[in-house]
Design a protein around this motif. Structure first.
Motif, PDB file in Angstrom:
ATOM      1  N   ALA A 260     -42.577   6.123 -17.788  1.00 54.73           N
ATOM      2  CA  ALA A 260     -42.418   5.189 -16.673  1.00 54.73           C
ATOM      3  C   ALA A 260     -40.969   4.968 -16.283  1.00 54.73           C
ATOM      4  O   ALA A 260     -40.644   3.978 -15.651  1.00 54.73           O
ATOM      5  CB  ALA A 260     -43.073   3.860 -17.018  1.00 54.73           C
TER       6      ALA A 260
ATOM      7  N   GLU B 111     -48.834   5.383 -10.771  1.00 54.67           N
ATOM      8  CA  GLU B 111     -48.281   5.364  -9.417  1.00 54.67           C
ATOM      9  C   GLU B 111     -49.197   4.568  -8.479  1.00 54.67           C
ATOM     10  O   GLU B 111     -48.723   3.776  -7.656  1.00 54.67           O
ATOM     11  CB  GLU B 111     -48.091   6.797  -8.919  1.00 54.67           C
ATOM     12  CG  GLU B 111     -47.318   6.904  -7.630  1.00 54.67           C
ATOM     13  CD  GLU B 111     -46.945   8.333  -7.281  1.00 54.67           C
ATOM     14  OE1 GLU B 111     -46.067   8.487  -6.431  1.00 54.67           O
ATOM     15  OE2 GLU B 111     -47.526   9.287  -7.848  1.00 54.67           O
TER      16      GLU B 111
ATOM     17  N   GLY C  68     -42.745  -3.047 -14.663  1.00 57.75           N
ATOM     18  CA  GLY C  68     -41.675  -3.502 -13.779  1.00 57.75           C
ATOM     19  C   GLY C  68     -42.226  -4.106 -12.500  1.00 57.75           C
ATOM     20  O   GLY C  68     -41.757  -5.147 -12.028  1.00 57.75           O
ATOM     21  N   ALA C  69     -43.252  -3.456 -11.935  1.00 64.11           N
ATOM     22  CA  ALA C  69     -43.886  -3.977 -10.719  1.00 64.11           C
ATOM     23  C   ALA C  69     -44.540  -5.319 -11.003  1.00 64.11           C
ATOM     24  O   ALA C  69     -44.452  -6.258 -10.202  1.00 64.11           O
ATOM     25  CB  ALA C  69     -44.915  -2.979 -10.188  1.00 64.11           C
TER      26      ALA C  69
ATOM     27  N   GLU D  35     -39.232   6.331 -14.037  1.00 58.83           N
ATOM     28  CA  GLU D  35     -39.098   6.260 -12.579  1.00 58.83           C
ATOM     29  C   GLU D  35     -39.832   5.028 -12.066  1.00 58.83           C
ATOM     30  O   GLU D  35     -40.925   4.716 -12.516  1.00 58.83           O
ATOM     31  CB  GLU D  35     -39.704   7.505 -11.922  1.00 58.83           C
ATOM     32  CG  GLU D  35     -38.946   8.778 -12.185  1.00 58.83           C
ATOM     33  CD  GLU D  35     -39.557   9.936 -11.432  1.00 58.83           C
ATOM     34  OE1 GLU D  35     -39.806   9.799 -10.214  1.00 58.83           O
ATOM     35  OE2 GLU D  35     -39.796  10.964 -12.074  1.00 58.83           O
ATOM     36  N   SER D  36     -39.236   4.358 -11.097  1.00 53.97           N
ATOM     37  CA  SER D  36     -39.816   3.106 -10.603  1.00 53.97           C
ATOM     38  C   SER D  36     -41.212   3.297 -10.010  1.00 53.97           C
ATOM     39  O   SER D  36     -42.024   2.385 -10.077  1.00 53.97           O
ATOM     40  CB  SER D  36     -38.895   2.456  -9.577  1.00 53.97           C
ATOM     41  OG  SER D  36     -38.738   3.289  -8.449  1.00 53.97           O
ATOM     42  N   ARG D  37     -41.505   4.463  -9.482  1.00 53.84           N
ATOM     43  CA  ARG D  37     -42.845   4.654  -8.891  1.00 53.84           C
ATOM     44  C   ARG D  37     -43.944   4.653  -9.940  1.00 53.84           C
ATOM     45  O   ARG D  37     -45.118   4.552  -9.618  1.00 53.84           O
ATOM     46  CB  ARG D  37     -42.890   5.926  -8.054  1.00 53.84           C
ATOM     47  CG  ARG D  37     -42.756   7.194  -8.842  1.00 53.84           C
ATOM     48  CD  ARG D  37     -42.708   8.388  -7.906  1.00 53.84           C
ATOM     49  NE  ARG D  37     -42.463   9.597  -8.641  1.00 53.84           N
ATOM     50  CZ  ARG D  37     -42.973  10.758  -8.330  1.00 53.84           C
ATOM     51  NH1 ARG D  37     -43.739  10.868  -7.263  1.00 53.84           N
ATOM     52  NH2 ARG D  37     -42.707  11.814  -9.042  1.00 53.84           N
ATOM     53  N   TYR D  38     -43.573   4.766 -11.232  1.00 52.02           N
ATOM     54  CA  TYR D  38     -44.536   4.734 -12.329  1.00 52.02           C
ATOM     55  C   TYR D  38     -44.423   3.463 -13.173  1.00 52.02           C
ATOM     56  O   TYR D  38     -45.167   3.291 -14.125  1.00 52.02           O
ATOM     57  CB  TYR D  38     -44.332   5.928 -13.265  1.00 52.02           C
ATOM     58  CG  TYR D  38     -44.409   7.274 -12.609  1.00 52.02           C
ATOM     59  CD1 TYR D  38     -45.513   7.660 -11.866  1.00 52.02           C
ATOM     60  CD2 TYR D  38     -43.371   8.182 -12.733  1.00 52.02           C
ATOM     61  CE1 TYR D  38     -45.579   8.896 -11.263  1.00 52.02           C
ATOM     62  CE2 TYR D  38     -43.427   9.436 -12.143  1.00 52.02           C
ATOM     63  CZ  TYR D  38     -44.532   9.783 -11.409  1.00 52.02           C
ATOM     64  OH  TYR D  38     -44.596  11.012 -10.823  1.00 52.02           O
ATOM     65  N   ASP D  39     -43.502   2.589 -12.871  1.00 53.87           N
ATOM     66  CA  ASP D  39     -43.195   1.437 -13.722  1.00 53.87           C
ATOM     67  C   ASP D  39     -44.137   0.264 -13.428  1.00 53.87           C
ATOM     68  O   ASP D  39     -43.786  -0.687 -12.714  1.00 53.87           O
ATOM     69  CB  ASP D  39     -41.730   1.033 -13.531  1.00 53.87           C
ATOM     70  CG  ASP D  39     -41.289  -0.035 -14.520  1.00 53.87           C
ATOM     71  OD1 ASP D  39     -42.095  -0.429 -15.396  1.00 53.87           O
ATOM     72  OD2 ASP D  39     -40.135  -0.490 -14.398  1.00 53.87           O
TER      73      ASP D  39
ATOM     74  N   VAL E 109     -48.706   0.788  -9.240  1.00 58.68           N
ATOM     75  CA  VAL E 109     -47.455   0.267  -8.684  1.00 58.68           C
ATOM     76  C   VAL E 109     -47.624   0.026  -7.179  1.00 58.68           C
ATOM     77  O   VAL E 109     -47.198  -1.014  -6.665  1.00 58.68           O
ATOM     78  CB  VAL E 109     -46.272   1.215  -8.991  1.00 58.68           C
ATOM     79  CG1 VAL E 109     -45.038   0.846  -8.191  1.00 58.68           C
ATOM     80  CG2 VAL E 109     -45.966   1.205 -10.482  1.00 58.68           C
TER      81      VAL E 109
ATOM     82  N   GLY F 293     -42.004  -7.991 -11.290  1.00 58.33           N
ATOM     83  CA  GLY F 293     -41.584  -8.427  -9.959  1.00 58.33           C
ATOM     84  C   GLY F 293     -42.557  -9.430  -9.360  1.00 58.33           C
ATOM     85  O   GLY F 293     -42.146 -10.424  -8.740  1.00 58.33           O
TER      86      GLY F 293
END
Length: 184
Positions: free
Chosen positions: A118, A67, A127-128, A120-124, A70, A131
């Motif tokens: 991961a 978290e 993914g971050a 959830e996006s807050r743990y990804d 991210v 981006g």
């Protein structure tokens, strides 16, 4: 509904998390729970009450750190811009990997399903990072044919370079090579 933890139970839980985080970072995920309990000055039963499995203990540590990472990726993108934010995050991840064997083991998939954690996006973290990569590519700063799998492979190479011992000179050289190799 669960009751709030007593003050001593909260202290024990915090101590276990602190010791486990330090231990996993320094030694990887193979450290037994009874050793973490010993180092934390508590019994294995105390650890088990808070974290029924070693995986749940590591998951609590990992989720907190993921978290934070991210959030750092978002802050770097905002503060540094697309390209420099990407490279700053890459450097951060190399430093993190050199200092935290447990995180490296988890991100590499060694005995831990980081993808499930991961969700959830807050743990990804990846993914971050993806981006950041996409933003840097849209800005024309990073070659268009690089993908997140390439970035992860480059990260692994940089971390492997220091697997046996920290070498800040080699780390700086590897980061310069990565920067030049990814430039458009």
């Amino acid at each position: 509904m669960s009751r709030p933890l007593r003050a001593d139970a909260q202290r024990n839980r915090a101590r276990v998390l602190e010791v486990a985080a330090e231990t996993f970072a320094a030694e990887g995920l193979s450290v037994p729970v009874h050793e973490i309990a010993r180092r934390a000055g508590v019994g294995t039963g105390t650890v088990s009450r808070h974290f029924p499995t070693k995986e749940s203990l590591f998951q609590a540590i990992l989720l907190g750190r993921m978290e934070q990472l991210v959030r750092q990726a978002a802050e770097l993108a905002e503060r540094e811009g697309a390209a420099e934010g990407f490279f700053a995050f890459f450097s951060l991840m190399v430093e993190e990997g050199a200092a935290n064997r447990g995180l490296v083991d988890a991100l590499a998939g060694a005995g831990f399903d980081v993808g499930a954690v991961a969700a959830e996006s807050r743990y990804d973290v990846m993914g971050a990072w993806g981006g950041l990569l996409a933003g840097a590519q849209r800005s024309g700063a990073i070659r268009a044919d690089a993908d997140i799998a390439d970035v992860k492979a480059l990260l692994t190479g940089c971390i492997d370079r220091e697997r046996k011992a920290a070498d800040p000179v080699a780390r700086a050289r590897m980061l310069a090579i990565v920067r030049e190799g990814l430039r458009a």
